[in-house]
Structures are given as structure tokens and as C-alpha cells.
Scaffold this motif. Sequence first.
Motif, PDB file in Angstrom:
ATOM      1  N   ILE A   1       0.840  -1.201   0.000  1.00 53.01           N
ATOM      2  CA  ILE A   1       0.000   0.000   0.000  1.00 53.01           C
ATOM      3  C   ILE A   1       0.873   1.248   0.000  1.00 53.01           C
ATOM      4  O   ILE A   1       0.667   2.174  -0.784  1.00 53.01           O
ATOM      5  N   LEU A   2       1.871   1.271   0.874  1.00 49.61           N
ATOM      6  CA  LEU A   2       2.744   2.437   0.960  1.00 49.61           C
ATOM      7  C   LEU A   2       3.578   2.579  -0.307  1.00 49.61           C
ATOM      8  O   LEU A   2       3.807   3.684  -0.778  1.00 49.61           O
ATOM      9  N   GLY A   3       3.987   1.455  -0.889  1.00 54.78           N
ATOM     10  CA  GLY A   3       4.731   1.509  -2.142  1.00 54.78           C
ATOM     11  C   GLY A   3       3.914   2.159  -3.242  1.00 54.78           C
ATOM     12  O   GLY A   3       4.403   2.997  -3.993  1.00 54.78           O
ATOM     13  N   GLY A   4       2.625   1.804  -3.316  1.00 52.25           N
ATOM     14  CA  GLY A   4       1.735   2.439  -4.283  1.00 52.25           C
ATOM     15  C   GLY A   4       1.557   3.909  -3.985  1.00 52.25           C
ATOM     16  O   GLY A   4       1.560   4.754  -4.884  1.00 52.25           O
TER      17      GLY A   4
ATOM     18  N   SER B   1      -0.466  11.130  -0.698  1.00 53.03           N
ATOM     19  CA  SER B   1      -0.875   9.720  -0.653  1.00 53.03           C
ATOM     20  C   SER B   1      -0.099   8.952   0.411  1.00 53.03           C
ATOM     21  O   SER B   1      -0.662   8.103   1.098  1.00 53.03           O
ATOM     22  N   VAL B   2       1.181   9.274   0.564  1.00 55.08           N
ATOM     23  CA  VAL B   2       1.993   8.644   1.605  1.00 55.08           C
ATOM     24  C   VAL B   2       1.414   9.003   2.969  1.00 55.08           C
ATOM     25  O   VAL B   2       1.201   8.133   3.824  1.00 55.08           O
ATOM     26  N   LEU B   3       1.134  10.283   3.178  1.00 55.51           N
ATOM     27  CA  LEU B   3       0.587  10.735   4.460  1.00 55.51           C
ATOM     28  C   LEU B   3      -0.772  10.103   4.735  1.00 55.51           C
ATOM     29  O   LEU B   3      -1.059   9.711   5.868  1.00 55.51           O
ATOM     30  N   ARG B   4      -1.608   9.988   3.703  1.00 53.73           N
ATOM     31  CA  ARG B   4      -2.928   9.345   3.876  1.00 53.73           C
ATOM     32  C   ARG B   4      -2.779   7.880   4.287  1.00 53.73           C
ATOM     33  O   ARG B   4      -3.500   7.405   5.156  1.00 53.73           O
ATOM     34  N   ALA B   5      -1.850   7.177   3.646  1.00 55.21           N
ATOM     35  CA  ALA B   5      -1.635   5.763   3.973  1.00 55.21           C
ATOM     36  C   ALA B   5      -1.150   5.618   5.421  1.00 55.21           C
ATOM     37  O   ALA B   5      -1.624   4.744   6.161  1.00 55.21           O
ATOM     38  N   LEU B   6      -0.233   6.469   5.845  1.00 56.71           N
ATOM     39  CA  LEU B   6       0.263   6.424   7.222  1.00 56.71           C
ATOM     40  C   LEU B   6      -0.849   6.771   8.207  1.00 56.71           C
ATOM     41  O   LEU B   6      -1.002   6.124   9.249  1.00 56.71           O
TER      42      LEU B   6
ATOM     43  N   ILE C   1      -1.899  10.510  14.947  1.00 55.88           N
ATOM     44  CA  ILE C   1      -3.055  10.855  14.104  1.00 55.88           C
ATOM     45  C   ILE C   1      -3.163  12.377  13.986  1.00 55.88           C
ATOM     46  O   ILE C   1      -3.335  12.912  12.890  1.00 55.88           O
ATOM     47  N   ARG C   2      -3.019  13.085  15.106  1.00 55.65           N
ATOM     48  CA  ARG C   2      -3.102  14.555  15.090  1.00 55.65           C
ATOM     49  C   ARG C   2      -2.000  15.159  14.221  1.00 55.65           C
ATOM     50  O   ARG C   2      -2.262  16.059  13.410  1.00 55.65           O
ATOM     51  N   ILE C   3      -0.776  14.661  14.373  1.00 50.74           N
ATOM     52  CA  ILE C   3       0.346  15.185  13.579  1.00 50.74           C
ATOM     53  C   ILE C   3       0.101  14.950  12.092  1.00 50.74           C
ATOM     54  O   ILE C   3       0.273  15.853  11.271  1.00 50.74           O
ATOM     55  N   LEU C   4      -0.308  13.738  11.750  1.00 55.97           N
ATOM     56  CA  LEU C   4      -0.541  13.421  10.332  1.00 55.97           C
ATOM     57  C   LEU C   4      -1.704  14.242   9.764  1.00 55.97           C
ATOM     58  O   LEU C   4      -1.654  14.647   8.603  1.00 55.97           O
TER      59      LEU C   4
END
Length: 146
Positions: free
Chosen positions: A79-82, A90-95, A135-138
Motif C-alpha cells: 500500500i505504501l509503495g503504491g 498519498s503517503v501521508l494518507r496511507a500512514l 493521528i493529530r500530527i498526520l
Amino acid sequence: MHNIKILNKFLKDELSATESYQQALDKLRDDAGLGQSEDLIPICDDHVQAVFSLQGLINRLGGTPVENSGAWGTWAKMILGGANMLGKKSVLRALHEGEKNGAKDFEEALQDTELSSDVRALIETKLLPDQQEHIRILEQLLDTAA
């Protein structure tokens, strides 16, 4: 045995999170246009500390800590690779999604009446508060991401 099983599930999740953040940090460092990788370092460090805490508690309870993230880690890497190919947001959303799932797992575990007091304490004082802060930081990073 029940507590060790729960702790090993959390350990797998934390190992997966550590791998995911390392992959995200590598991607963000490699892509000068993405920046903000320094914001993710403390979160990655928290997950590393969670791994050590969980391993220690599993050992104290007489269990054997799992050594890898298993299928969940493989899925998270895909998922993160995609997401990495799609860019920073997209990276931040996945995390962020991973952190929300982790918080939900901790909250559900706290409903378990068979949970020992030391496991409950680790979740209440360290694991869940850290997850909520991540979660707050992201969310802040997502709000400012282009």
C-alpha cells in the motif's frame, strides 16, 4: 497466553509501522520536492520504542516475541509503495489510515475483560496516547500538504 497473543499482534503491527515509516522517510528524503520528512521521524521513533516495550512485556510474561510483521507488514509495504508513486499526500494518507487502524485496535483491546493490568497499563499510558498524537500530527501534515 491470551495476553501474549494480543501483545504479539500489537508487536506485528508496530513492526509493520516501523517498516512503513522507514519506507516513507526514505521516499521523502529521496524526493526533494516532498520535504517534511523530519516531521515523521518522531513518529517512527515512537513505533520503535513501542516495539521494545512490547518485546519486553512479552518476555516478562514468559512469551516469545514475534520477529517480523508477517502478512500485515507485506500488505502495508504494498500500500505504501503504491502511495509512494502517487506522492506525498498519498503517503501521508496511507500512514494516517494505519495509525487510525492501530488506535482502533488498542481501543478494542481495552474492552477485553481478560486483559492483564500490565498490558492494559501499557496500552493506556503509552501505546494509545502515542497513536492518538500520531493521528493529530498526520492530520496537520495532510492539511498543509499540497
